[in-house]
Design a protein around this motif. Structure first.
Motif, PDB file in Angstrom:
ATOM      1  N   THR A  19       0.831  -1.209   0.000  1.00  0.00           N
ATOM      2  CA  THR A  19       0.000   0.000   0.000  1.00  0.00           C
ATOM      3  C   THR A  19       0.868   1.262   0.000  1.00  0.00           C
ATOM      4  O   THR A  19       0.347   2.377   0.034  1.00  0.00           O
ATOM      5  N   GLY A  20       2.189   1.089   0.005  1.00  0.00           N
ATOM      6  CA  GLY A  20       3.097   2.232   0.163  1.00  0.00           C
ATOM      7  C   GLY A  20       3.261   3.041  -1.109  1.00  0.00           C
ATOM      8  O   GLY A  20       2.748   2.689  -2.183  1.00  0.00           O
ATOM      9  N   ASP A  21       4.025   4.108  -0.967  1.00  0.00           N
ATOM     10  CA  ASP A  21       4.236   5.053  -2.069  1.00  0.00           C
ATOM     11  C   ASP A  21       4.915   4.373  -3.273  1.00  0.00           C
ATOM     12  O   ASP A  21       4.468   4.515  -4.412  1.00  0.00           O
ATOM     13  N   LEU A  22       5.956   3.616  -3.012  1.00  0.00           N
ATOM     14  CA  LEU A  22       6.683   2.982  -4.117  1.00  0.00           C
ATOM     15  C   LEU A  22       5.805   1.966  -4.853  1.00  0.00           C
ATOM     16  O   LEU A  22       5.788   1.906  -6.079  1.00  0.00           O
ATOM     17  N   ARG A  25       3.166   4.015  -6.852  1.00  0.00           N
ATOM     18  CA  ARG A  25       3.669   4.870  -7.943  1.00  0.00           C
ATOM     19  C   ARG A  25       4.393   4.081  -9.020  1.00  0.00           C
ATOM     20  O   ARG A  25       4.330   4.432 -10.201  1.00  0.00           O
ATOM     21  N   ARG A  51       0.191  -3.196   6.386  1.00  0.00           N
ATOM     22  CA  ARG A  51      -0.475  -3.103   7.691  1.00  0.00           C
ATOM     23  C   ARG A  51      -1.964  -2.752   7.608  1.00  0.00           C
ATOM     24  O   ARG A  51      -2.731  -3.153   8.456  1.00  0.00           O
ATOM     25  N   ALA A  95       4.541  -7.207  10.018  1.00  0.00           N
ATOM     26  CA  ALA A  95       5.897  -7.761   9.858  1.00  0.00           C
ATOM     27  C   ALA A  95       6.502  -8.136  11.192  1.00  0.00           C
ATOM     28  O   ALA A  95       7.336  -9.030  11.271  1.00  0.00           O
ATOM     29  N   SER A 119       9.157  -4.036  -0.045  1.00  0.00           N
ATOM     30  CA  SER A 119       9.040  -2.593  -0.273  1.00  0.00           C
ATOM     31  C   SER A 119       8.634  -1.906   1.034  1.00  0.00           C
ATOM     32  O   SER A 119       7.591  -1.255   1.136  1.00  0.00           O
ATOM     33  N   VAL A 120       9.466  -2.137   2.029  1.00  0.00           N
ATOM     34  CA  VAL A 120       9.232  -1.593   3.377  1.00  0.00           C
ATOM     35  C   VAL A 120      10.557  -1.058   3.890  1.00  0.00           C
ATOM     36  O   VAL A 120      11.595  -1.257   3.261  1.00  0.00           O
ATOM     37  N   GLU A 147      15.011  -3.090  -1.541  1.00  0.00           N
ATOM     38  CA  GLU A 147      15.079  -1.743  -2.079  1.00  0.00           C
ATOM     39  C   GLU A 147      16.252  -0.977  -1.512  1.00  0.00           C
ATOM     40  O   GLU A 147      16.792  -1.318  -0.479  1.00  0.00           O
ATOM     41  N   LYS A 148      16.592   0.101  -2.155  1.00  0.00           N
ATOM     42  CA  LYS A 148      17.559   1.018  -1.578  1.00  0.00           C
ATOM     43  C   LYS A 148      16.874   1.798  -0.454  1.00  0.00           C
ATOM     44  O   LYS A 148      15.661   1.965  -0.526  1.00  0.00           O
TER      45      LYS A 148
HETATM   46  P1  NAD Z   1       5.816   3.998   2.575  1.00  0.00           P
HETATM   47  O1  NAD Z   1       6.055   4.555   3.937  1.00  0.00           O
HETATM   48  O2  NAD Z   1       4.999   4.784   1.618  1.00  0.00           O
HETATM   49  O3  NAD Z   1       5.143   2.560   2.702  1.00  0.00           O
HETATM   50  C1  NAD Z   1       5.551   1.645   3.664  1.00  0.00           C
HETATM   51  C2  NAD Z   1       4.728   0.370   3.528  1.00  0.00           C
HETATM   52  O4  NAD Z   1       5.199  -0.538   4.521  1.00  0.00           O
HETATM   53  C3  NAD Z   1       3.231   0.522   3.743  1.00  0.00           C
HETATM   54  O5  NAD Z   1       2.567  -0.305   2.840  1.00  0.00           O
HETATM   55  C4  NAD Z   1       3.027   0.012   5.166  1.00  0.00           C
HETATM   56  O6  NAD Z   1       1.748  -0.551   5.391  1.00  0.00           O
HETATM   57  C5  NAD Z   1       4.078  -1.066   5.225  1.00  0.00           C
HETATM   58  N1  NAD Z   1       4.485  -1.353   6.615  1.00  0.00           N
HETATM   59  C6  NAD Z   1       5.059  -0.496   7.504  1.00  0.00           C
HETATM   60  N2  NAD Z   1       5.249  -1.138   8.682  1.00  0.00           N
HETATM   61  C7  NAD Z   1       4.788  -2.393   8.538  1.00  0.00           C
HETATM   62  C8  NAD Z   1       4.704  -3.530   9.379  1.00  0.00           C
HETATM   63  N3  NAD Z   1       5.141  -3.505  10.647  1.00  0.00           N
HETATM   64  N4  NAD Z   1       4.187  -4.658   8.882  1.00  0.00           N
HETATM   65  C9  NAD Z   1       3.747  -4.739   7.601  1.00  0.00           C
HETATM   66  N5  NAD Z   1       3.795  -3.708   6.754  1.00  0.00           N
HETATM   67  C10 NAD Z   1       4.311  -2.542   7.213  1.00  0.00           C
HETATM   68  O7  NAD Z   1       7.269   3.684   1.990  1.00  0.00           O
HETATM   69  P2  NAD Z   1       7.726   3.656   0.448  1.00  0.00           P
HETATM   70  O8  NAD Z   1       8.063   5.041   0.016  1.00  0.00           O
HETATM   71  O9  NAD Z   1       6.768   2.889  -0.355  1.00  0.00           O
HETATM   72  O10 NAD Z   1       9.135   2.900   0.538  1.00  0.00           O
HETATM   73  C11 NAD Z   1       9.239   1.499   0.735  1.00  0.00           C
HETATM   74  C12 NAD Z   1      10.710   1.105   0.642  1.00  0.00           C
HETATM   75  O11 NAD Z   1      11.204   1.440  -0.647  1.00  0.00           O
HETATM   76  C13 NAD Z   1      11.620   1.840   1.618  1.00  0.00           C
HETATM   77  O12 NAD Z   1      12.662   0.982   2.010  1.00  0.00           O
HETATM   78  C14 NAD Z   1      12.189   2.974   0.790  1.00  0.00           C
HETATM   79  O13 NAD Z   1      13.448   3.386   1.262  1.00  0.00           O
HETATM   80  C15 NAD Z   1      12.305   2.301  -0.548  1.00  0.00           C
HETATM   81  N6  NAD Z   1      12.293   3.231  -1.685  1.00  0.00           N
HETATM   82  C16 NAD Z   1      11.225   4.020  -1.933  1.00  0.00           C
HETATM   83  C17 NAD Z   1      11.226   4.865  -3.023  1.00  0.00           C
HETATM   84  C18 NAD Z   1      10.038   5.724  -3.356  1.00  0.00           C
HETATM   85  O14 NAD Z   1      10.099   6.379  -4.395  1.00  0.00           O
HETATM   86  N7  NAD Z   1       9.013   5.779  -2.550  1.00  0.00           N
HETATM   87  C19 NAD Z   1      12.330   4.908  -3.882  1.00  0.00           C
HETATM   88  C20 NAD Z   1      13.420   4.081  -3.622  1.00  0.00           C
HETATM   89  C21 NAD Z   1      13.380   3.258  -2.526  1.00  0.00           C
END
Ligand code: NAD
Length: 484
Positions: A19-22, A25, A51, A95, A119-120, A147-148
């Motif tokens: 459900t996160g941003d990555l 998007r 979550r 998690a 992707s967390v 991921e990075k």
């Molecule tokens: P986000 O904060 O938007 O999403 C985090 C996700 O993790 C959510 O779906 C949330 O429900 C889940 N989560 C958090 N705690 C949890 C738990 N205890 N149990 C289960 N699920 C849990 O983060 P994001 O921007 O999507 O980034 C995810 C990863 O990708 C990170 O490691 C970030 O560094 C990496 N990343 C993101 C981008 C980007 O453009 N957003 C780019 C490169 C790397």
């Protein structure tokens, strides 16, 4: 021209952080495009795991909205979207706790390709890896994608590697650097190793220097607090720019195969010499008409973190002895542009009387925008007036040369995810590579921290601090103009 699609086997792909941003998007819109091009066999499933308390219908709605927002022109394909959503499922999971794991164990099948995308936050990698095993979900062929950022220094990267290694073999671990999934980055290898023309010249006999620029126009914006703990060195150089440097500088691998390519990249990183601090320029952008200063964005008036860095590097091996590699990356620069430029040496002697100009061949590979290459060559200026020489670019913009297929090429994420499903690690970083990169960058960071080095302020919309220009001027060279 017809683009060829390599089929993949049936798979279950679990996206932790679905459900996160990555995920919203990049990952899911990318997978949707692969679905449309026929690379998601019937029966394959994408399982979001995060979550939020959602059911399948709620998750499908969330992803259909994400595709509408980020999916590009394909998002209007409603029939396709309907089919794609049917292959999506969702499990609410913790998690760090026990919630949801039994449900996931029931869903994921053992007899198809299994991939788990982490992707967390990296702090959850260990918990996920452990629970995938204690709940008997993962098997010896499962793949995990991480991921990075992969650590913030050598010590934390090692700890992450050890955490993953406790549960997964290296051949199961796919560390993403999405730069390696870019079409033109792969083209670097095609250009070098697929043409007779370049490889014989690719060494210190013929190359004067190499430049790598990755410039962004955006600032750190809403990510300011996070970025302030990282900076351009950790966020961009240690991974993306070093990967580009490796591809440009490495020896030809015996074959285009994961470990052969990664062995050669590792040798480049290990051959990088330490850099004297006079050859590093760090900068921070000032406020401009389009936005606040770096320090305002970072909400830290005393921040010493760099939003720009330029460096002169040397690779200590026979091929590159004496050839400087100038690399720079920054935010709030004058244009968004990523480019690698190979500047060849001057001719030893000119036969043309009266031609005092310095003529050089320059090969420039544009990663973005207008992906393509140009090669500056010297020709006779047309018309009368004797043998006057001018330099002109032989320009190949891939979109012009290859037409529509360029628009169809997969985005970096979708290409890399399909490589995971195919079990091809060539475009992923191996654990020892990541550690070697930190081993080189750590002392540089520690050096400027120990000196309390204050970054130079540069104008938003510029090419970075003047000191970065001086870095090359001192050597009698100059940066390529940053053009969008
Ligand atoms: P986000 O904060 O938007 O999403 C985090 C996700 O993790 C959510 O779906 C949330 O429900 C889940 N989560 C958090 N705690 C949890 C738990 N205890 N149990 C289960 N699920 C849990 O983060 P994001 O921007 O999507 O980034 C995810 C990863 O990708 C990170 O490691 C970030 O560094 C990496 N990343 C993101 C981008 C980007 O453009 N957003 C780019 C490169 C790397």
């Amino acid at each position: 021209m017809v683009s060829r699609v390599i089929p993949v086997e049936e798979f279950d792909l679990v996206i932790f952080g679905g459900t996160g941003d990555l995920a919203r998007r990049k990952i899911l819109p990318g997978l949707f495009r692969r679905f449309l091009s026929g690379q998601m066999p019937a029966g394959s499933r994408i399982i979001g795991a995060a979550r939020s308390e959602l059911d399948n219908a709620g998750y499908r709605k969330m992803i259909s909205e994400a595709i509408a927002e980020f999916g590009g022109k394909e998002s209007s394909n409603t029939k396709g979207l309907e089919g794609f959503l049917q292959q999506l499922e969702y499990v609410a999971i913790d998690a760090r706790g026990e919630g949801g794991w039994r449900d996931l164990a029931q869903l994921v099948r053992d007899d198809v390709v299994q991939a788990f995308y982490f992707s967390v936050a990296p702090s959850l990698f260990g918990d996920l890896a452990e629970r995938l095993h204690t709940n008997k979900i993962a098997n010896k062929n499962s793949r995990i994608v991480v991921e990075k950022p992969f650590g913030r220094d050598l010590e934390s990267a090692r700890a992450l590697n050890e955490t993953l290694a406790a549960h997964f073999h290296e051949r199961q671990i796919y560390r993403i650097d999405h730069y390696l999934g870019k079409e033109t980055v792969q083209n670097l290898m095609a250009v070098r190793f697929g043409n007779m023309l370049f490889e014989p010249l690719w060494n210190n006999h013929y190359v004067d220097h190499i430049q790598i620029t990755v410039a962004e126009t955006v600032g750190v914006g809403g990510r300011g607090a996070y970025y302030d703990k990282s900076g351009a060195m950790r966020d961009m150089v240690q991974n993306h720019l070093m990967q580009l440097l490796c591809l440009i500088a490495m020896e030809p691998p015996g074959q285009f195969e994961a470990d052969a390519v990664r062995d050669e990249k590792l040798k480049v990183i290990r051959a990088l010499q330490p850099i004297d601090h006079h050859h590093i320029v760090r900068g921070q952008y000032d406020a401009g008409p389009d936005g606040p200063s770096y320090r305002e964005d970072a909400e830290n008036e005393r921040s010493f973190t760099e939003s720009f860095i330029a460096m002169r590097c040397h690779i200590a091996n026979w091929r590159w002895a004496g050839v400087p590699f100038y690399i720079r990356t920054g935010k709030r620069m004058k244009a968004r542009s990523s480019e690698i430029t190979v500047v060849f040496k001057d001719l030893g002697h000119t036969i043309f009387e009266g031609d005092e100009a310095r003529h050089r061949n320059i090969l420039s590979i544009r990663l973005q925008p207008n992906e393509g290459m140009d090669l500056q060559v010297t020709i006779k200026e047309p018309g009368p007036g004797g043998m006057r020489l001018i330099d002109v670019p032989l320009d190949m913009t891939f979109a012009d040369a290859l037409g529509d297929t360029v628009e169809d090429v997969a985005d970096a994420y979708e290409r890399l995810i399909m490589d995971v499903i195919r079990g091809n690690q060539t475009l992923f970083m191996r654990g020892d590579e990541v550690e070697a990169a930190w081993r080189w960058t750590d002392p540089l960071i520690e050096g400027w921290e120990a000196r309390n080095d204050v970054p130079k302020i540069y104008d938003a919309g510029s090419s970075g601090p003047d000191d970065a220009l001086m870095l090359m001027h001192r050597d009698g060279r100059k940066w390529r103009d940053i053009k969008g």
